[in-house]
Scaffold this motif. Structure first.
Motif, PDB file in Angstrom:
ATOM      1  N   VAL A   1       0.854  -1.189   0.000  1.00 13.91           N
ATOM      2  CA  VAL A   1       0.000   0.000   0.000  1.00 13.91           C
ATOM      3  C   VAL A   1       0.887   1.236   0.000  1.00 13.91           C
ATOM      4  CG1 VAL A   1      -1.847   1.247   1.172  1.00 13.91           C
ATOM      5  CG2 VAL A   1      -1.745  -1.265   1.310  1.00 13.91           C
ATOM      6  N   TYR A   2       0.631   2.122  -0.938  1.00 11.43           N
ATOM      7  CA  TYR A   2       1.401   3.362  -0.911  1.00 11.43           C
ATOM      8  C   TYR A   2       0.576   4.532  -1.394  1.00 11.43           C
ATOM      9  CZ  TYR A   2       2.666   2.384  -5.908  1.00 11.43           C
ATOM     10  OH  TYR A   2       2.670   2.115  -7.253  1.00 11.43           O
ATOM     11  N   ASP A   3       1.020   5.704  -0.979  1.00 13.41           N
ATOM     12  CA  ASP A   3       0.365   6.947  -1.365  1.00 13.41           C
ATOM     13  C   ASP A   3       0.754   7.291  -2.797  1.00 13.41           C
ATOM     14  OD1 ASP A   3      -0.288   9.844  -1.598  1.00 13.41           O
ATOM     15  OD2 ASP A   3      -0.755   9.644   0.529  1.00 13.41           O
ATOM     16  N   ALA A   4      -0.138   7.936  -3.500  1.00 13.46           N
ATOM     17  CA  ALA A   4       0.094   8.253  -4.910  1.00 13.46           C
ATOM     18  C   ALA A   4       1.323   9.124  -5.124  1.00 13.46           C
ATOM     19  CB  ALA A   4      -1.140   8.938  -5.496  1.00 13.46           C
ATOM     20  N   ASP A   5       1.772   9.841  -4.110  1.00  7.92           N
ATOM     21  CA  ASP A   5       2.954  10.681  -4.311  1.00  7.92           C
ATOM     22  C   ASP A   5       4.238   9.879  -4.436  1.00  7.92           C
ATOM     23  OD1 ASP A   5       3.357   9.869  -1.689  1.00  7.92           O
ATOM     24  OD2 ASP A   5       3.412  11.892  -0.836  1.00  7.92           O
ATOM     25  N   TYR A   6       4.185   8.561  -4.190  1.00 10.99           N
ATOM     26  CA  TYR A   6       5.368   7.700  -4.331  1.00 10.99           C
ATOM     27  C   TYR A   6       5.896   7.717  -5.766  1.00 10.99           C
ATOM     28  CZ  TYR A   6       7.982   3.279  -4.703  1.00 10.99           C
ATOM     29  OH  TYR A   6       8.934   2.320  -4.953  1.00 10.99           O
ATOM     30  N   VAL A   7       4.990   7.696  -6.748  1.00 10.33           N
ATOM     31  CA  VAL A   7       5.419   7.675  -8.153  1.00 10.33           C
ATOM     32  C   VAL A   7       6.204   8.934  -8.477  1.00 10.33           C
ATOM     33  CG1 VAL A   7       4.648   7.635 -10.551  1.00 10.33           C
ATOM     34  CG2 VAL A   7       3.539   6.172  -8.861  1.00 10.33           C
ATOM     35  N   GLY A   8       5.746  10.074  -7.969  1.00 13.13           N
ATOM     36  CA  GLY A   8       6.472  11.315  -8.215  1.00 13.13           C
ATOM     37  C   GLY A   8       7.857  11.305  -7.600  1.00 13.13           C
ATOM     38  N   ALA A   9       7.989  10.709  -6.414  1.00 11.08           N
ATOM     39  CA  ALA A   9       9.302  10.624  -5.771  1.00 11.08           C
ATOM     40  C   ALA A   9      10.247   9.738  -6.567  1.00 11.08           C
ATOM     41  CB  ALA A   9       9.155  10.098  -4.342  1.00 11.08           C
ATOM     42  N   VAL A  10       9.732   8.633  -7.117  1.00  9.25           N
ATOM     43  CA  VAL A  10      10.555   7.735  -7.925  1.00  9.25           C
ATOM     44  C   VAL A  10      11.094   8.450  -9.151  1.00  9.25           C
ATOM     45  CG1 VAL A  10      10.501   5.671  -9.376  1.00  9.25           C
ATOM     46  CG2 VAL A  10       9.400   5.639  -7.123  1.00  9.25           C
ATOM     47  N   GLU A  11      10.244   9.253  -9.786  1.00 10.10           N
ATOM     48  CA  GLU A  11      10.612   9.884 -11.057  1.00 10.10           C
ATOM     49  C   GLU A  11      11.407  11.168 -10.875  1.00 10.10           C
ATOM     50  OE1 GLU A  11       6.887  10.369 -13.037  1.00 10.10           O
ATOM     51  OE2 GLU A  11       6.829   8.284 -13.741  1.00 10.10           O
ATOM     52  N   SER A  12      11.480  11.682  -9.664  1.00  6.16           N
ATOM     53  CA  SER A  12      12.177  12.942  -9.424  1.00  6.16           C
ATOM     54  C   SER A  12      13.685  12.772  -9.528  1.00  6.16           C
ATOM     55  CB  SER A  12      11.815  13.470  -8.032  1.00  6.16           C
ATOM     56  OG  SER A  12      12.625  14.575  -7.700  1.00  6.16           O
ATOM     57  N   GLY A  13      14.339  13.826  -9.988  1.00  3.82           N
ATOM     58  CA  GLY A  13      15.793  13.850 -10.022  1.00  3.82           C
ATOM     59  C   GLY A  13      16.386  14.696  -8.919  1.00  3.82           C
ATOM     60  N   ASP A  14      15.552  15.201  -8.029  1.00  2.37           N
ATOM     61  CA  ASP A  14      16.002  16.065  -6.940  1.00  2.37           C
ATOM     62  C   ASP A  14      16.933  15.284  -6.022  1.00  2.37           C
ATOM     63  OD1 ASP A  14      16.275  17.894  -4.877  1.00  2.37           O
ATOM     64  OD2 ASP A  14      14.185  18.528  -4.976  1.00  2.37           O
ATOM     65  N   SER A  15      18.027  15.911  -5.626  1.00  2.00           N
ATOM     66  CA  SER A  15      18.980  15.243  -4.737  1.00  2.00           C
ATOM     67  C   SER A  15      18.589  15.352  -3.275  1.00  2.00           C
ATOM     68  CB  SER A  15      20.387  15.839  -4.929  1.00  2.00           C
ATOM     69  OG  SER A  15      20.385  17.213  -4.598  1.00  2.00           O
ATOM     70  N   ALA A  16      17.682  16.271  -2.952  1.00  2.00           N
ATOM     71  CA  ALA A  16      17.274  16.462  -1.566  1.00  2.00           C
ATOM     72  C   ALA A  16      16.388  15.309  -1.100  1.00  2.00           C
ATOM     73  CB  ALA A  16      16.528  17.787  -1.418  1.00  2.00           C
TER      74      ALA A  16
ATOM     75  N   GLN B   1      13.440  13.080  -0.103  1.00  2.00           N
ATOM     76  CA  GLN B   1      12.028  12.942  -0.429  1.00  2.00           C
ATOM     77  C   GLN B   1      11.505  11.698   0.257  1.00  2.00           C
ATOM     78  OE1 GLN B   1      11.161  13.666  -4.793  1.00  2.00           O
ATOM     79  NE2 GLN B   1      13.380  13.558  -4.846  1.00  2.00           N
ATOM     80  N   THR B   2      10.345  11.803   0.864  1.00  2.00           N
ATOM     81  CA  THR B   2       9.736  10.644   1.497  1.00  2.00           C
ATOM     82  C   THR B   2       8.288  10.518   1.031  1.00  2.00           C
ATOM     83  OG1 THR B   2       9.076  11.945   3.436  1.00  2.00           O
ATOM     84  CG2 THR B   2      11.179  10.752   3.568  1.00  2.00           C
ATOM     85  N   SER B   3       7.801   9.293   1.027  1.00  2.15           N
ATOM     86  CA  SER B   3       6.409   9.011   0.686  1.00  2.15           C
ATOM     87  C   SER B   3       5.980   7.776   1.454  1.00  2.15           C
ATOM     88  CB  SER B   3       6.242   8.810  -0.826  1.00  2.15           C
ATOM     89  OG  SER B   3       7.155   7.847  -1.301  1.00  2.15           O
ATOM     90  N   SER B   4       4.671   7.611   1.596  1.00  2.62           N
ATOM     91  CA  SER B   4       4.137   6.520   2.420  1.00  2.62           C
ATOM     92  C   SER B   4       4.094   5.221   1.632  1.00  2.62           C
ATOM     93  CB  SER B   4       2.731   6.868   2.890  1.00  2.62           C
ATOM     94  OG  SER B   4       2.711   8.101   3.560  1.00  2.62           O
ATOM     95  N   VAL B   5       4.830   4.222   2.096  1.00 10.84           N
ATOM     96  CA  VAL B   5       4.820   2.884   1.510  1.00 10.84           C
ATOM     97  C   VAL B   5       4.797   1.890   2.663  1.00 10.84           C
ATOM     98  CG1 VAL B   5       5.970   1.243  -0.009  1.00 10.84           C
ATOM     99  CG2 VAL B   5       6.168   3.688  -0.467  1.00 10.84           C
ATOM    100  N   VAL B   6       3.768   1.064   2.726  1.00  8.77           N
ATOM    101  CA  VAL B   6       3.602   0.148   3.854  1.00  8.77           C
ATOM    102  C   VAL B   6       3.216  -1.227   3.342  1.00  8.77           C
ATOM    103  CG1 VAL B   6       2.389  -0.272   6.037  1.00  8.77           C
ATOM    104  CG2 VAL B   6       2.799   2.085   5.277  1.00  8.77           C
ATOM    105  N   GLU B   7       3.872  -2.268   3.869  1.00 13.02           N
ATOM    106  CA  GLU B   7       3.501  -3.632   3.503  1.00 13.02           C
ATOM    107  C   GLU B   7       3.968  -4.609   4.562  1.00 13.02           C
ATOM    108  OE1 GLU B   7       5.565  -5.139  -0.029  1.00 13.02           O
ATOM    109  OE2 GLU B   7       6.981  -3.498   0.240  1.00 13.02           O
ATOM    110  N   SER B   8       3.264  -5.723   4.662  1.00 14.05           N
ATOM    111  CA  SER B   8       3.639  -6.797   5.571  1.00 14.05           C
ATOM    112  C   SER B   8       4.551  -7.781   4.868  1.00 14.05           C
ATOM    113  CB  SER B   8       2.396  -7.529   6.069  1.00 14.05           C
ATOM    114  OG  SER B   8       1.578  -6.688   6.850  1.00 14.05           O
ATOM    115  N   THR B   9       5.313  -8.521   5.662  1.00 19.61           N
ATOM    116  CA  THR B   9       6.130  -9.602   5.127  1.00 19.61           C
ATOM    117  C   THR B   9       5.533 -10.939   5.539  1.00 19.61           C
ATOM    118  OG1 THR B   9       7.576  -9.815   7.063  1.00 19.61           O
ATOM    119  CG2 THR B   9       8.163  -8.138   5.421  1.00 19.61           C
ATOM    120  N   ALA B  10       6.013 -12.002   4.924  1.00 22.46           N
ATOM    121  CA  ALA B  10       5.536 -13.338   5.278  1.00 22.46           C
ATOM    122  C   ALA B  10       5.865 -13.668   6.725  1.00 22.46           C
ATOM    123  CB  ALA B  10       6.157 -14.369   4.343  1.00 22.46           C
ATOM    124  N   ALA B  11       6.917 -13.041   7.269  1.00 22.15           N
ATOM    125  CA  ALA B  11       7.324 -13.306   8.651  1.00 22.15           C
ATOM    126  C   ALA B  11       6.465 -12.574   9.672  1.00 22.15           C
ATOM    127  CB  ALA B  11       8.782 -12.918   8.839  1.00 22.15           C
ATOM    128  N   GLY B  12       5.606 -11.648   9.219  1.00 17.23           N
ATOM    129  CA  GLY B  12       4.725 -10.948  10.132  1.00 17.23           C
ATOM    130  C   GLY B  12       5.149  -9.552  10.511  1.00 17.23           C
TER     131      GLY B  12
END
Length: 397
Positions: A246-261, A263-274
């Protein structure tokens, strides 16, 4: 030129995938890594196999092809490896991308519409369906898109499995071996000088992730691959309350940005280990390995926007790693026209796990002269001399 012996520099998942695919094609392969197998970027990521974050174009095509190869991989490895080999933890969990603002909703829905036109399953879901998919998600959602093709794998286990499969076909993997310079015969690269002697071959493939720029420089060419820092929080184990990536739509913009400063965005997921993985951050600051509270605090704060229940979760640890960044955000895959015998498979940034199998297919096609695979149709888009990359090559030279 068809190669019968190939030196692969880098024993992360991209190098491992290339070694296995070349070995399956009958090529003699030597893999070199200055550290341990899966000891760099491949051990620092979340194991994402994503189509949800890629717009129409060559990278999405490679992601779609790689996704098909990932589906076949467990069955293929079952024939190669002992039954007690660690599981890949390959989960077809799917992804849910949400927008928590009206502006984000408009951008997300437009992006998903573009993806659907090129064959991506991007299902717009209403509030009721969103709550079915993620019961504990915030109710402050203005739009949500379900991506059933997204998946996750345990990246270290996958890397080791690919290398084990390659070894079964004669591949030699040498750890703790650092590449110092190239060996040339006339204008052609015919091997590498290392901290443990010379290693020769018909081709050298640099698959060293964010260190690829430095390796390429030692071999005699400039390549604008630079490290881009990322940090992840890991909670203690808990009952599964996050069912997709699950992630916020602003994640795509962070991936595509070339800014060196930062940048954070919300990305959350569970693993098989819990555990629950919380990301993501991006920052270009060289190979600075420090974990900083300012980054951790931003990750935690933004995760709570998506999943308020995480306020009561305990963070077990945090870790960071370096993604191989290229200015135009496309991986560099193919022969280097400036130095015959040199090939690159790098610059995937945060998509290296997902794109590794398609990258391996592309490299094997080109090194062996193999034809007819789906990847061959778009190989030129990742070429070292592609128009968008040439100015940066000239600038770096």
């Amino acid at each position: 030129m068809k190669s019968s012996r190939v030196v692969v520099v880098g024993a992360g998942i991209v190098g491992a995938g290339i070694a296995r695919d070349l070995a399956r094609a009958g090529v003699d392969v030597v893999v070199l890594d200055r550290s341990a197998t899966a000891g760099g970027t491949s051990s620092s990521g979340e194991g994402n196999l994503l189509v949800s974050d890629k717009g129409p174009g060559a990278e999405l095509l490679l992601a779609q092809r790689s996704r098909a190869l990932w589906r076949d991989l467990p069955g293929e490895l079952a024939e190669d490896l002992p039954a007690d080999f660690p599981d890949l933890e390959l989960e077809d969990k799917g992804g849910v991308v949400v927008a928590t603002t009206p502006a984000g909703a408009a951008s997300l829905l437009a992006f998903a519409a573009q993806q659907r036109r090129v064959g991506v399953r991007a299902d717009v879901v209403g509030p009721d369906r969103t709550r079915e998919l993620e019961p504990h998600l915030t109710r402050e959602v203005h739009a949500a898109v379900h991506y059933p093709e997204d998946a996750q794998v345990q990246p270290v286990a996958a890397t080791e499995a690919l290398l084990a499969s390659a070894r079964r076909r004669g591949t030699v993997v040498r750890q703790g071996v650092e590449v110092l310079a190239g060996i040339r015969c006339g204008a052609r690269l015919t091997g590498v000088r290392t901290s443990h002697g010379d290693v020769t071959g018909d081709a050298v493939v640099v698959a060293a992730g964010p260190w690829s720029g430095a390796v390429a420089h030692r071999l005699g060419v400039d390549l604008p691959v630079r490290p881009r820092r990322g940090t992840v929080l890991v909670t203690t184990r808990m009952p599964h309350r996050v069912h997709h990536k699950v992630y916020d739509a602003d994640y795509v913009g962070a991936v595509e940005s070339g800014d060196s400063a930062l940048q954070t965005s919300s990305v959350v997921e569970s693993t098989a280990a819990g555990t629950v993985l919380i990301g993501s951050s991006r920052e270009r600051r060289g190979f600075d390995e420090r974990l900083e509270t300012r980054v951790l605090a931003q990750l935690a704060r933004k995760a709570l926007v998506l999943f308020p229940f995480l306020a009561d979760a305990a963070v077990m640890r945090a870790y960071g790693g370096f993604r191989p960044y290229v200015p135009d955000h496309l991986p560099v895959i193919g022969p280097d026209p400036r130095l015959p015998g040199l090939w690159h498979a790098t610059g995937h940034e945060g998509a290296g796990i997902g794109l590794s199998l398609g990258t391996a297919e592309l490299i094997t096609d080109q090194v062996t002269g193999r034809t007819g695979t789906p990847s061959a149709e778009y190989a030129a888009r990742f070429a070292v001399d592609r128009p968008t990359l040439v100015p940066h090559l000239q600038e770096a030279a």
